[in-house]
Write a protein that holds these residues in place. Structure first.
Motif, PDB file in Angstrom:
ATOM      1  N   SER A   1      15.832   4.200  -1.654  1.00 27.42           N
ATOM      2  CA  SER A   1      14.936   4.741  -0.638  1.00 27.42           C
ATOM      3  C   SER A   1      13.505   4.885  -1.170  1.00 27.42           C
ATOM      4  O   SER A   1      13.290   5.332  -2.305  1.00 27.42           O
ATOM      5  CB  SER A   1      15.436   6.109  -0.171  1.00 27.42           C
ATOM      6  N   VAL A   2      12.535   4.510  -0.337  1.00 29.64           N
ATOM      7  CA  VAL A   2      11.121   4.724  -0.660  1.00 29.64           C
ATOM      8  C   VAL A   2      10.466   5.590   0.415  1.00 29.64           C
ATOM      9  O   VAL A   2       9.247   5.648   0.522  1.00 29.64           O
ATOM     10  CB  VAL A   2      10.358   3.380  -0.813  1.00 29.64           C
ATOM     11  N   LYS A   3      11.297   6.255   1.197  1.00 30.45           N
ATOM     12  CA  LYS A   3      10.786   7.133   2.252  1.00 30.45           C
ATOM     13  C   LYS A   3       9.939   8.248   1.640  1.00 30.45           C
ATOM     14  O   LYS A   3      10.272   8.779   0.574  1.00 30.45           O
ATOM     15  CB  LYS A   3      11.942   7.738   3.048  1.00 30.45           C
ATOM     16  N   TYR A   4       8.835   8.573   2.305  1.00 36.86           N
ATOM     17  CA  TYR A   4       7.847   9.573   1.885  1.00 36.86           C
ATOM     18  C   TYR A   4       6.945   9.081   0.748  1.00 36.86           C
ATOM     19  O   TYR A   4       6.059   9.812   0.302  1.00 36.86           O
ATOM     20  CB  TYR A   4       8.496  10.914   1.487  1.00 36.86           C
ATOM     21  N   LEU A   5       7.177   7.853   0.281  1.00 33.21           N
ATOM     22  CA  LEU A   5       6.304   7.270  -0.740  1.00 33.21           C
ATOM     23  C   LEU A   5       5.315   6.295  -0.118  1.00 33.21           C
ATOM     24  O   LEU A   5       4.197   6.141  -0.609  1.00 33.21           O
ATOM     25  CB  LEU A   5       7.131   6.553  -1.813  1.00 33.21           C
TER      26      LEU A   5
ATOM     27  N   PRO B   1       0.848  -1.200   0.000  1.00 35.93           N
ATOM     28  CA  PRO B   1       0.000   0.000   0.000  1.00 35.93           C
ATOM     29  C   PRO B   1       0.883   1.248   0.000  1.00 35.93           C
ATOM     30  O   PRO B   1       1.855   1.329   0.749  1.00 35.93           O
ATOM     31  CB  PRO B   1      -0.785  -0.122   1.308  1.00 35.93           C
ATOM     32  N   THR B   2       0.575   2.196  -0.868  1.00 38.02           N
ATOM     33  CA  THR B   2       1.369   3.423  -0.979  1.00 38.02           C
ATOM     34  C   THR B   2       0.585   4.614  -0.430  1.00 38.02           C
ATOM     35  O   THR B   2      -0.629   4.531  -0.208  1.00 38.02           O
ATOM     36  CB  THR B   2       1.730   3.717  -2.446  1.00 38.02           C
ATOM     37  N   ASN B   3       1.281   5.734  -0.268  1.00 39.93           N
ATOM     38  CA  ASN B   3       0.595   6.951   0.160  1.00 39.93           C
ATOM     39  C   ASN B   3      -0.459   7.380  -0.857  1.00 39.93           C
ATOM     40  O   ASN B   3      -1.471   7.979  -0.507  1.00 39.93           O
ATOM     41  CB  ASN B   3       1.608   8.081   0.376  1.00 39.93           C
ATOM     42  N   MET B   4      -0.220   7.060  -2.140  1.00 40.35           N
ATOM     43  CA  MET B   4      -1.184   7.439  -3.169  1.00 40.35           C
ATOM     44  C   MET B   4      -2.491   6.670  -3.028  1.00 40.35           C
ATOM     45  O   MET B   4      -3.561   7.201  -3.323  1.00 40.35           O
ATOM     46  CB  MET B   4      -0.581   7.220  -4.572  1.00 40.35           C
ATOM     47  N   HIS B   5      -2.412   5.425  -2.581  1.00 41.25           N
ATOM     48  CA  HIS B   5      -3.642   4.667  -2.360  1.00 41.25           C
ATOM     49  C   HIS B   5      -4.536   5.393  -1.361  1.00 41.25           C
ATOM     50  O   HIS B   5      -5.772   5.464  -1.533  1.00 41.25           O
ATOM     51  CB  HIS B   5      -3.320   3.265  -1.813  1.00 41.25           C
TER      52      HIS B   5
ATOM     53  N   SER C   1       3.569   4.318  -7.627  1.00 37.02           N
ATOM     54  CA  SER C   1       2.854   3.073  -7.885  1.00 37.02           C
ATOM     55  C   SER C   1       3.534   1.953  -7.119  1.00 37.02           C
ATOM     56  O   SER C   1       4.728   2.024  -6.809  1.00 37.02           O
ATOM     57  CB  SER C   1       2.836   2.738  -9.383  1.00 37.02           C
ATOM     58  N   SER C   2       2.771   0.914  -6.809  1.00 37.33           N
ATOM     59  CA  SER C   2       3.340  -0.230  -6.103  1.00 37.33           C
ATOM     60  C   SER C   2       4.446  -0.886  -6.923  1.00 37.33           C
ATOM     61  O   SER C   2       5.441  -1.365  -6.376  1.00 37.33           O
ATOM     62  CB  SER C   2       2.241  -1.250  -5.787  1.00 37.33           C
ATOM     63  N   THR C   3       4.281  -0.914  -8.238  1.00 39.66           N
ATOM     64  CA  THR C   3       5.296  -1.511  -9.112  1.00 39.66           C
ATOM     65  C   THR C   3       6.632  -0.790  -8.961  1.00 39.66           C
ATOM     66  O   THR C   3       7.700  -1.421  -8.833  1.00 39.66           O
ATOM     67  CB  THR C   3       4.847  -1.452 -10.579  1.00 39.66           C
ATOM     68  N   LYS C   4       6.589   0.542  -8.963  1.00 35.98           N
ATOM     69  CA  LYS C   4       7.819   1.325  -8.830  1.00 35.98           C
ATOM     70  C   LYS C   4       8.418   1.174  -7.438  1.00 35.98           C
ATOM     71  O   LYS C   4       9.646   1.161  -7.276  1.00 35.98           O
ATOM     72  CB  LYS C   4       7.541   2.793  -9.149  1.00 35.98           C
ATOM     73  N   ILE C   5       7.558   1.054  -6.434  1.00 39.76           N
ATOM     74  CA  ILE C   5       8.037   0.851  -5.065  1.00 39.76           C
ATOM     75  C   ILE C   5       8.784  -0.477  -4.969  1.00 39.76           C
ATOM     76  O   ILE C   5       9.875  -0.563  -4.395  1.00 39.76           O
ATOM     77  CB  ILE C   5       6.865   0.868  -4.062  1.00 39.76           C
ATOM     78  N   ARG C   6       8.199  -1.533  -5.534  1.00 41.00           N
ATOM     79  CA  ARG C   6       8.862  -2.853  -5.484  1.00 41.00           C
ATOM     80  C   ARG C   6      10.212  -2.823  -6.203  1.00 41.00           C
ATOM     81  O   ARG C   6      11.188  -3.412  -5.741  1.00 41.00           O
ATOM     82  CB  ARG C   6       7.950  -3.924  -6.105  1.00 41.00           C
TER      83      ARG C   6
END
Length: 248
Positions: free
Chosen positions: A222-226, A16-20, A209-214
């Motif tokens: 880093s995925v901080k703030y995402l 789950p991302t902040n965008m969700h 997007s979750s794809t980019k996070i993975r």
């Protein structure tokens, strides 16, 4: 009088991302600004493991991450009903389950025979509406990509699409350069129910997007703030998506 609605988002949430979560805020602001609807709650329903999508981690992890991401959120709830079914469930069935249980709860006498433990996804303020004959509509909250997927041959059953749009309705979050209205115009079914499709433009662009996070996690980027900090900690603790367990 404004129509009470609950926004329900289906998907993998992997992770789950902040965008969700932003989608819920954007949609609620728009619906309240238009004046015809009152958003009384939001629901996140993660997909069943049987969906079988590549890189999909177990529902146990996804449920835990969503619960962690929602910590402190006072109006969006997690529903684990979908992941507890024996197999993958259609979006139409998910909407109907939540719709039926919300209105059964509202119209039951003193809420007899209601299993509170199974209805933890119910909005906190729903009890204030018990006895309200108007009922509550559960609408599907989604991105423009889901709307456009209705045009993919064989992906959706015709009766499911008609039930989703005709009986529940869509709240579609789209980019400022998107044109979902043209897609609706090119579909006879969507045009028939276009009054049930609310198009919400996301003016503050966010390409998370979750794809980019993975991908970033696999590369130790880093995925901080995402995504929420505690979700990041959870991912590293359990070594999800190829993340380094020692990176805490």
């Amino acid at each position: 009088m404004r129509t009470p609605v609950i926004l329900l988002a289906c998907g993998c949430f992997n992770p789950p991302t902040n965008m969700h979560l932003r989608m819920f805020e954007i949609a609620r602001d728009y619906l309240h600004r238009m004046g015809a609807y009152e958003v009384i709650g939001g629901i996140i329903s993660p997909v069943h493991d049987g969906y079988g999508k590549k890189e999909l981690v177990s529902s146990t992890h996804r449920v835990n991450m969503i619960r962690t991401a929602l910590h402190g959120n006072d109006w969006v709830k997690l529903s684990d009903w979908e992941v507890k079914q024996e197999c993958w469930t259609t979006t139409r069935q998910i909407l109907q389950y939540h719709q039926n249980h919300v209105n059964a709860y509202l119209h039951s006498d003193n809420n007899i025979d209601i299993n509170e433990d199974e209805l933890k996804w119910m909005p906190d303020n729903i009890k204030k509406r018990c006895g309200d004959s108007k009922g509550v509509t559960v609408k599907l909250l989604c991105g423009a990509d889901l709307l456009e997927s209705f045009g993919t041959p064989g992906l959706w059953a015709d009766e499911d699409m008609e039930a989703i749009v005709g009986q529940h309705g869509l709240v579609v979050i789209t980019r400022c350069n998107g044109n979902p209205s043209e897609f609706i115009y090119n579909s006879d079914m969507l045009t028939k129910y276009m009054a049930n499709i609310l198009i919400v433009t996301e003016w503050i662009r966010n390409e998370v997007s979750s794809t980019k996070i993975r991908r970033a996690l696999r590369r130790s980027e880093s995925v901080k703030y995402l995504i929420a900090d505690k979700v990041i900690d959870y991912i590293h603790k359990h070594g999800l998506y190829g993340a380094d367990k020692t990176h805490l």
